[in-house]
Design a protein around this motif. Structure first.
Motif, mmCIF file in Angstrom:
data_model
loop_
_atom_site.group_PDB
_atom_site.id
_atom_site.type_symbol
_atom_site.label_atom_id
_atom_site.label_comp_id
_atom_site.label_asym_id
_atom_site.label_seq_id
_atom_site.Cartn_x
_atom_site.Cartn_y
_atom_site.Cartn_z
ATOM 1 N N MET A 46 47.014 30.287 49.152
ATOM 2 C CA MET A 46 46.608 31.479 48.395
ATOM 3 C C MET A 46 46.208 31.000 47.012
ATOM 4 S SD MET A 46 48.555 35.063 47.639
ATOM 5 C CE MET A 46 48.363 35.709 49.273
ATOM 6 N N GLU A 47 44.889 31.034 46.759
ATOM 7 C CA GLU A 47 44.339 30.466 45.531
ATOM 8 C C GLU A 47 43.726 31.551 44.655
ATOM 9 O OE1 GLU A 47 41.942 28.212 47.957
ATOM 10 O OE2 GLU A 47 42.944 26.306 47.648
ATOM 11 N N PHE A 48 43.681 31.231 43.394
ATOM 12 C CA PHE A 48 43.102 32.135 42.397
ATOM 13 C C PHE A 48 41.863 31.449 41.834
ATOM 14 C CE2 PHE A 48 42.856 34.473 38.429
ATOM 15 C CZ PHE A 48 43.179 35.756 38.840
ATOM 16 N N TYR A 49 40.686 32.032 42.107
ATOM 17 C CA TYR A 49 39.425 31.415 41.700
ATOM 18 C C TYR A 49 38.806 32.166 40.537
ATOM 19 C CZ TYR A 49 38.905 28.457 45.852
ATOM 20 O OH TYR A 49 39.056 27.493 46.811
ATOM 21 N N LEU A 50 38.141 31.401 39.662
ATOM 22 C CA LEU A 50 37.284 31.971 38.634
ATOM 23 C C LEU A 50 35.951 31.239 38.681
ATOM 24 C CD1 LEU A 50 39.677 32.270 35.547
ATOM 25 C CD2 LEU A 50 39.112 34.030 37.200
ATOM 26 N N LEU A 51 34.859 32.003 38.781
ATOM 27 C CA LEU A 51 33.529 31.403 38.876
ATOM 28 C C LEU A 51 32.696 31.824 37.676
ATOM 29 C CD1 LEU A 51 31.268 29.914 40.436
ATOM 30 C CD2 LEU A 51 30.792 32.068 41.591
ATOM 31 N N PHE A 52 32.246 30.849 36.901
ATOM 32 C CA PHE A 52 31.357 31.098 35.764
ATOM 33 C C PHE A 52 30.003 30.471 36.076
ATOM 34 C CE2 PHE A 52 35.555 31.383 33.857
ATOM 35 C CZ PHE A 52 35.425 32.522 33.061
ATOM 36 N N ASP A 53 29.026 31.311 36.430
ATOM 37 C CA ASP A 53 27.648 30.860 36.571
ATOM 38 C C ASP A 53 26.772 31.791 35.739
ATOM 39 O OD1 ASP A 53 27.960 33.070 38.114
ATOM 40 O OD2 ASP A 53 26.838 32.329 39.835
ATOM 41 N N TRP A 54 25.460 31.593 35.777
ATOM 42 C CA TRP A 54 24.576 32.398 34.918
ATOM 43 C C TRP A 54 24.627 33.872 35.305
ATOM 44 C CZ3 TRP A 54 20.432 35.352 36.470
ATOM 45 C CH2 TRP A 54 19.965 35.149 37.774
ATOM 46 N N LEU A 55 24.854 34.159 36.610
ATOM 47 C CA LEU A 55 24.897 35.544 37.087
ATOM 48 C C LEU A 55 26.088 36.289 36.500
ATOM 49 C CD1 LEU A 55 23.102 36.930 39.455
ATOM 50 C CD2 LEU A 55 25.206 36.788 40.747
ATOM 51 N N SER A 56 27.283 35.684 36.625
ATOM 52 C CA SER A 56 28.494 36.351 36.138
ATOM 53 C C SER A 56 28.511 36.426 34.608
ATOM 54 C CB SER A 56 29.747 35.634 36.651
ATOM 55 O OG SER A 56 29.756 34.293 36.268
ATOM 56 N N CYS A 57 28.053 35.363 33.933
ATOM 57 C CA CYS A 57 28.055 35.375 32.461
ATOM 58 C C CYS A 57 27.078 36.400 31.904
ATOM 59 C CB CYS A 57 27.723 33.988 31.919
ATOM 60 S SG CYS A 57 29.060 32.810 32.111
ATOM 61 N N LEU A 58 25.918 36.532 32.556
ATOM 62 C CA LEU A 58 24.937 37.518 32.104
ATOM 63 C C LEU A 58 25.458 38.935 32.291
ATOM 64 C CD1 LEU A 58 22.094 37.983 30.992
ATOM 65 C CD2 LEU A 58 21.232 37.913 33.333
ATOM 66 N N PHE A 59 26.116 39.178 33.414
ATOM 67 C CA PHE A 59 26.683 40.514 33.673
ATOM 68 C C PHE A 59 27.806 40.826 32.683
ATOM 69 C CE2 PHE A 59 28.363 43.475 37.250
ATOM 70 C CZ PHE A 59 27.883 44.566 36.549
ATOM 71 N N ILE A 60 28.668 39.844 32.414
ATOM 72 C CA ILE A 60 29.758 40.057 31.449
ATOM 73 C C ILE A 60 29.191 40.334 30.061
ATOM 74 C CG2 ILE A 60 31.679 38.921 30.239
ATOM 75 C CD1 ILE A 60 32.296 37.476 32.867
ATOM 76 N N SER A 61 28.101 39.631 29.689
ATOM 77 C CA SER A 61 27.509 39.850 28.362
ATOM 78 C C SER A 61 26.975 41.278 28.228
ATOM 79 C CB SER A 61 26.395 38.834 28.113
ATOM 80 O OG SER A 61 25.302 39.062 28.966
ATOM 81 N N VAL A 62 26.360 41.820 29.293
ATOM 82 C CA VAL A 62 25.857 43.202 29.259
ATOM 83 C C VAL A 62 27.017 44.188 29.171
ATOM 84 C CG1 VAL A 62 24.623 44.956 30.588
ATOM 85 C CG2 VAL A 62 23.694 42.667 30.417
ATOM 86 N N VAL A 63 28.080 43.930 29.940
ATOM 87 C CA VAL A 63 29.276 44.799 29.882
ATOM 88 C C VAL A 63 29.875 44.790 28.486
ATOM 89 C CG1 VAL A 63 31.645 45.070 30.736
ATOM 90 C CG2 VAL A 63 29.820 44.606 32.344
ATOM 91 N N MET A 64 29.947 43.612 27.879
ATOM 92 C CA MET A 64 30.517 43.501 26.531
ATOM 93 C C MET A 64 29.651 44.198 25.481
ATOM 94 S SD MET A 64 33.385 42.130 26.267
ATOM 95 C CE MET A 64 34.557 41.320 27.297
ATOM 96 N N LEU A 65 28.334 44.073 25.621
ATOM 97 C CA LEU A 65 27.438 44.738 24.667
ATOM 98 C C LEU A 65 27.589 46.256 24.745
ATOM 99 C CD1 LEU A 65 25.005 44.703 22.685
ATOM 100 C CD2 LEU A 65 23.535 44.803 24.698
ATOM 101 N N ILE A 66 27.552 46.789 25.965
ATOM 102 C CA ILE A 66 27.669 48.246 26.132
ATOM 103 C C ILE A 66 29.046 48.727 25.680
ATOM 104 C CG2 ILE A 66 27.728 50.082 27.882
ATOM 105 C CD1 ILE A 66 25.524 48.472 29.337
ATOM 106 N N SER A 67 30.087 47.952 25.990
ATOM 107 C CA SER A 67 31.447 48.335 25.583
ATOM 108 C C SER A 67 31.587 48.351 24.067
ATOM 109 C CB SER A 67 32.470 47.362 26.175
ATOM 110 O OG SER A 67 32.346 47.302 27.561
ATOM 111 N N SER A 68 30.987 47.367 23.384
ATOM 112 C CA SER A 68 31.091 47.333 21.920
ATOM 113 C C SER A 68 30.368 48.519 21.292
ATOM 114 C CB SER A 68 30.530 46.022 21.375
ATOM 115 O OG SER A 68 29.151 45.934 21.623
ATOM 116 N N MET A 69 29.204 48.871 21.852
ATOM 117 C CA MET A 69 28.464 50.026 21.315
ATOM 118 C C MET A 69 29.204 51.340 21.586
ATOM 119 S SD MET A 69 25.923 48.820 19.748
ATOM 120 C CE MET A 69 26.851 47.341 19.368
ATOM 121 N N ILE A 70 29.861 51.416 22.745
ATOM 122 C CA ILE A 70 30.611 52.632 23.078
ATOM 123 C C ILE A 70 31.861 52.755 22.199
ATOM 124 C CG2 ILE A 70 32.039 53.692 24.912
ATOM 125 C CD1 ILE A 70 29.818 52.728 26.855
#
Length: 556
Positions: A46-70
């Motif tokens: 039973m493993e715990f994975y974290l994947l950082f690629d351009w897809l996940s980082c780009l999505f997180i950046s959009v979530v963070m931008l919208i969250s900061s504005m909200i």
């Protein structure tokens, strides 16, 4: 309020960090995967994975931008709220759950973020604690739990392979994929689970802007983006295609007959989710992700503008009482206009680039005529309900029965809206140049290329017609179209036998407890109390004896 400003600044800094990371990973063609072994049992890890690629980082950046504005927007919008600390904690937990889901390529680690989203969304929907919000929260959590069961079942079924990693899955595992498919369509509110999305509008407007743009409803889309190749190979994409097209058509039709401002915007979210699922079912996962990012930006701006309009209308959400609102809140109405144009796919705005690529890709595919007509008609319905909303808000007459609340536009709220408004103008072209341009290039005939433009013109005519609907005898037919094709009643009919069974079991259980408590429990309590009294007497006797002996010993 200072806390909101601090969190807004932190999230904006995180946005800059993750957007730079996404550029680095994309152009260097890299990705980072971290793995922690929680425990192993009989060679099952039973493993715990974290994947950082351009897809996940780009999505997180959009979530963070919208969250900061909200967060910045909420400084003014929620300044009279007495439970502001609870609001801040719930929103931060919600964002963390979404990030946890984004960076997880493993079903076990996805479950942490997935369940966190479900639980905290329920807490946010019932934030105002009235009858309507409780009812909406219950419907939201019941619909989402069906998808959670699907995810848990897929985790149980993948126990066979000894790992819960995505890369161990095969397209022949039909049952696992059916469960994941169920999880994604419930979270993204596709037919027949579309009921909860308009009802979740009972949450505060900043929450709606966050939930319905880039976080909760896009969780199912993101799950399908990650599992897209396996989904296509398993031939389940055909079911998803029909489900998504009918969802898009139903929500567009319903929004044309709806009078609640926030519900119209929620139904437009549902329509865009259907569009994303549709292009996912055709195998173009990056194109779906592209539309997901552009949609997140202009949809959050739409909800922000709607919140200010509701404040101005003294908490009234009926668009028939609006009119000439540009005289009272001019900057907000300009923002609303630009974000709606981006939603419609007006040329050279954010939504145009992704929608145009989607329609061009569809024209090049081998799709039957019925589905193609449904897709084009659904796109024209988007334009139709947007124009209908324009007419009511800009050119409608102020109704004297609706009292206006004096509202002055805040510079802080306007600043947060300026950033999203500028991105609604430029984000589509920026993402095309930076990420997606080299993947798609299409050459079409002129008449096919102009087909989308003609359908958009048809949508404008239809929007004018729907505005004039009040003068025509169409109310006989509008109930069916505006009631989400009786899905509410279908769920009521499905749940009713279970509710009755639960009620009967509860009555039987209650009577059994009463019977047992009379005959068994009370007698047992009496025996115990008598024993306790005897023990108490013995203890007191021993204590007195010891006390007397100690006194004698001290005197001697």
């Amino acid at each position: 309020m200072n806390n909101l400003l601090i969190y807004s600044f932190i999230m904006f800094m995180l946005f800059i960090l993750f957007i730079l990371l996404s550029f680095y990973y994309y152009y260097m063609d890299l990705g980072v995967m971290m793995e922690w072994l929680l425990f192993n049992f009989n060679s099952i890890n039973m493993e715990f994975y974290l994947l950082f690629d351009w897809l996940s980082c780009l999505f997180i950046s959009v979530v963070m931008l919208i969250s900061s504005m909200i967060m910045l927007y909420s400084v003014i919008y929620m300044n009279m709220e007495i439970y502001i600390d609870r609001f801040i904690k719930l929103v931060i937990l919600f964002i963390l759950s979404m990030i946890m889901m984004i960076i997880s390529p493993n079903l076990i680690s996805i479950l942490f973020g997935w369940d966190g989203l479900g639980l905290i969304s329920y807490c946010l929907v019932i934030f105002y604690q009235n009858y309507m919000s409780y009812n909406s929260g219950l419907v939201t959590v019941l619909c989402n739990r069906i998808g959670d069961i699907g995810l848990l079942m897929s985790i149980g079924l993948m126990y066979i392979y000894g790992s819960w990693n995505i890369y161990f899955m095969q397209s022949s595992d039909k049952l696992v994929l059916i469960m994941l498919f169920l999880a994604s369509i419930t979270k993204s509110a596709q037919i027949p689970f579309s009921v909860w999305l308009p009802m979740a509008m009972a949450a505060p407007t900043p929450v709606s802007a966050l939930v319905h743009s880039s976080t909760l409803v896009t969780a199912g889309i993101y799950l399908m983006i990650r599992f897209n190749k396996i989904l296509i190979n398993s031939m389940m994409d055909k079911i998803l295609l029909y489900v998504s097209v009918f969802t898009m058509f139903m929500s567009g039709l319903m929004a044309n007959l709806e009078n609640d401002l926030k519900k119209i915007i929620a139904l437009s979210t549902l329509s865009q989710l259907g569009l994303m699922m549709m292009i996912l079912s055709l195998g173009l996962n990056y194109l779906s992700f592209y539309h997901l990012l552009t949609h997140a930006i202009f949809k959050s701006l739409l909800f922000m503008c709607a919140g200010i309009m509701i404040h101005l209308m003294n908490n009234n959400q009926d668009i028939r009482f609006c009119g000439n609102m540009n005289e009272y809140i001019p900057f907000t109405m300009v923002s609303f206009y630009i974000s709606s144009m981006a939603l419609m796919g007006f040329p050279f705005m954010a939504g145009f680039y992704s929608k145009d690529l989607i329609m061009e890709s569809i024209y090049l595919m081998n799709i039957n005529m019925f589905l193609l007509l449904m897709m084009i008609l659904s796109i024209s319905l988007t334009v139709s309900y947007s124009f209908r909303l324009f007419y009511y808000i800009y050119f409608g007459n102020n109704n004297s029965s609706c009292s206006f609340f004096y509202y002055k536009e805040s510079k802080l709220m306007n600043f947060s809206m300026i950033i999203l408004m500028s991105l609604s103008l430029f984000s589509g072209s920026m993402l095309t140049w930076l990420f997606f341009f080299d993947n798609y290039f299409m050459l079409l005939k002129v008449n096919i290329k102009l087909l989308t433009i003609f359908m958009l013109m048809l949508g404008i005519i239809l929007g004018n017609f729907m505005y004039l609907k009040n003068f025509m005898n169409l109310y006989y037919y509008s109930f069916f179209f505006s009631s989400m094709w009786f899905l509410n009643y279908m769920f009521m009919w499905i749940y009713k036998p279970f509710f009755n069974l639960g009620n009967n079991m509860y009555e039987m259980d209650k009577s059994w407890i009463e019977f047992s408590s009379k005959n068994l429990v009370l007698s047992a309590v009496k025996e115990i109390s008598l024993m306790q009294m005897n023990y108490y007497k013995i203890f007191m006797f021993v204590f007195i004896v010891i006390y007397v002996l100690m006194m004698i010993f001290l005197i001697i």
